[in-house]
Scaffold this motif. Structure first.
Motif, PDB file in Angstrom:
ATOM      1  N   ASN A  72       0.361   0.261  -9.762  1.00 45.11           N
ATOM      2  CA  ASN A  72       0.801   1.634 -10.079  1.00 45.11           C
ATOM      3  C   ASN A  72       0.018   2.669  -9.271  1.00 45.11           C
ATOM      4  OD1 ASN A  72       2.534   0.571 -11.947  1.00 45.11           O
ATOM      5  ND2 ASN A  72       1.277   1.028 -13.721  1.00 45.11           N
ATOM      6  N   TYR A  73      -1.279   2.460  -9.142  1.00 41.91           N
ATOM      7  CA  TYR A  73      -2.118   3.389  -8.367  1.00 41.91           C
ATOM      8  C   TYR A  73      -1.735   3.379  -6.887  1.00 41.91           C
ATOM      9  CZ  TYR A  73      -5.672   4.680 -11.851  1.00 41.91           C
ATOM     10  OH  TYR A  73      -6.323   5.215 -12.911  1.00 41.91           O
TER      11      TYR A  73
ATOM     12  N   VAL B 138       0.945   3.331  -5.319  1.00 37.25           N
ATOM     13  CA  VAL B 138       2.094   4.124  -4.854  1.00 37.25           C
ATOM     14  C   VAL B 138       1.938   5.598  -5.249  1.00 37.25           C
ATOM     15  CG1 VAL B 138       3.736   2.216  -4.761  1.00 37.25           C
ATOM     16  CG2 VAL B 138       3.384   3.416  -6.922  1.00 37.25           C
ATOM     17  N   GLN B 139       0.704   5.957  -5.650  1.00 33.67           N
ATOM     18  CA  GLN B 139       0.489   7.344  -6.060  1.00 33.67           C
ATOM     19  C   GLN B 139      -0.819   7.879  -5.477  1.00 33.67           C
ATOM     20  OE1 GLN B 139       1.854   8.075 -10.365  1.00 33.67           O
ATOM     21  NE2 GLN B 139       1.325   5.928 -10.365  1.00 33.67           N
TER      22      GLN B 139
ATOM     23  N   ASN C 227      -6.513  12.155 -14.588  1.00 23.13           N
ATOM     24  CA  ASN C 227      -5.315  11.393 -14.950  1.00 23.13           C
ATOM     25  C   ASN C 227      -4.016  12.072 -14.480  1.00 23.13           C
ATOM     26  OD1 ASN C 227      -5.023   8.861 -15.939  1.00 23.13           O
ATOM     27  ND2 ASN C 227      -4.739   9.461 -18.076  1.00 23.13           N
TER      28      ASN C 227
ATOM     29  N   PHE D 201      -1.284  12.297 -11.418  1.00 28.03           N
ATOM     30  CA  PHE D 201      -0.872  11.484 -10.273  1.00 28.03           C
ATOM     31  C   PHE D 201       0.312  12.119  -9.552  1.00 28.03           C
ATOM     32  CE2 PHE D 201      -3.059   8.671 -13.149  1.00 28.03           C
ATOM     33  CZ  PHE D 201      -3.821   7.878 -12.312  1.00 28.03           C
TER      34      PHE D 201
ATOM     35  N   TRP E 295       3.413  11.085  -6.690  1.00 27.20           N
ATOM     36  CA  TRP E 295       4.111   9.959  -6.070  1.00 27.20           C
ATOM     37  C   TRP E 295       3.871   9.950  -4.556  1.00 27.20           C
ATOM     38  CZ3 TRP E 295       6.205   5.521  -7.133  1.00 27.20           C
ATOM     39  CH2 TRP E 295       7.105   4.939  -6.244  1.00 27.20           C
TER      40      TRP E 295
END
Lengths: 93, 292
Positions: free
Chosen positions: B33-34, B36-37, B43, B45, B47
């Motif tokens: 998850n991290y 692609v951001q 906290n 994020f 895209w």
């Protein structure tokens, strides 16, 4: 339960749900046809359908990475190539 | 007769699945998850899509660290495996010497990684270290803080000192489990020492060697603490391995997105190489007539 620390996005959720769906499908397949369908493929060693799924997923990851590193084209083409590769793995390996 | 299948046995695996889910799968999903951001903390994020992957794959820094890691793992395996087999063959099989040798072999494995790094950092110093002073006194130009070759030699010798014992202990366990009947048959046939090693001991060591090679490959490919303590990745970037680079990026620069993408690529390389090692050593030839 607050899962915001996991930084979920829809694309990554769909990606993981697809993997989960594949695993569930493999479990159902195993239930109806137990034993893993072992056979010796073109590489000369025995694989079960679990092995073939692993080889297909790992190969798909490297196809996607190679696509990103070497071309400017859309990643959907890499997905299509990965599907062709996966069919090849399940039929021949 | 068909083999009976009972899929209820899978429920026995469930506790392990839950444990692995919490210790490995959930953290790995978070890293994906991290990757692609982008984030600046709090906290929050943004895209980034596949940008970090493209950046990692095009990065000369990543490629250099990967090559260093591959060369390091190759050298480590090329030294530790033959040396471990040789030491295991030389160890006594009975008498008081067995316990002494086993304790001596186990000692390096009991020392924490950062302590090993500190020991060799001091040991190799040319002002106060025994190794550094001796090498300087006999005229060898050795300074691991300034010369890449000296730094590499120090890191490799340190790893060999720390981990050859693991290969020795695994090989020794494999050797003592060979039944005497094999050696008696070899004596009757008048087999040479080399023939006994080639046709009895080495094939019987296959499975322990597989474990030793896999463990040493994965561990050396993910090495961090010892070279970080001794050289800090230097001089220049000469001993900056992937894990050191990754920590610099994730913690030093707080570039969590690029670091996560690099982690995933790193993980896939380790996974693929381990699978190839495992497959080649366990499956190739096993299904052919006469192949073991």
């Amino acid at each position: 339960m607050d899962l915001s620390w996991m930084a979920w996005t829809w694309p990554t959720a769909i990606f993981f749900l697809s993997i989960l769906a594949l695993l569930v499908a493999m479990a159902v397949w195993e239930y109806f046809s137990p034993g893993g369908g072992p056979r010796i493929g073109i590489f000369g060693f025995e694989t079960t359908r679990g092995d073939r799924l692993f080889i297909a997923l790992l190969g798909a990851a490297f196809i996607s990475l190679g696509w990103l590193g070497l071309t400017e084209l859309s990643l959907w083409w890499a997905l299509a190539l990965s599907l062709v590769y996966a069919v090849g793995v399940f039929r021949l390996v | 007769m068909d083999k009976p299948w009972n899929n209820k046995a899978w429920f026995l695996v469930l506790p392990v699945v839950v444990l692995v889910a919490f210790s490995a799968v959930i953290p790995l999903m978070t890293v994906v998850n991290y990757s692609v951001q982008d984030t600046f903390g709090q906290n929050v994020f943004f895209w980034a899509g596949t940008d970090w992957y493209e950046q990692t794959l095009a990065s000369e820094r990543f490629r250099d660290a990967l090559v260093r890691n591959l060369v390091f793992s190759f050298l480590i395996l090329a030294i530790e495996v033959p040396l471990g087999i040789a030491v295991a063959l030389a160890m006594p099989r009975k008498g008081w010497g067995v316990s002494v040798c086993l304790v001596l072999m186990a000692l390096p494995l009991l020392i924490p990684w950062n302590v090993v790094g500190t020991i060799w950092q001091v040991f190799g110093r040319i002002d106060i270290g025994l190794l550094g002073r001796v090498l300087a006194d006999i005229g060898i130009d050795y300074n691991y803080t300034q010369e890449p070759i000296a730094a590499w030699a120090t890191v490799i010798v340190m790893d060999v000192w720390h981990w050859t014992s693991l290969v020795v202990l695994l090989c020794y366990a494999g050797l003592v489990s060979i039944p005497d009947a094999y050696y008696q048959a070899a004596r009757i046939d008048g087999a040479s020492r080399w023939a006994v090693f080639r046709y009895i001991q080495l094939p019987k060591l296959k499975h322990v060697l597989l474990i030793a090679i896999l463990l040493r490959f994965m561990d050396s490919f993910m090495i961090y603490t010892e070279p970080f303590v001794v050289t800090g990745g230097g001089p220049g970037n000469s001993t900056t391995f992937l894990s050191i680079d990754l920590v610099k990026m994730a913690i030093g620069q707080f570039d969590l997105g690029p670091a996560a993408a690099m982690s995933i690529v790193y993980f896939l390389i380790v996974l693929a190489l381990s699978y190839v090692f495992y497959t080649v050593m366990t499956k190739t030839g096993a299904d052919r007539p006469g192949g073991r």
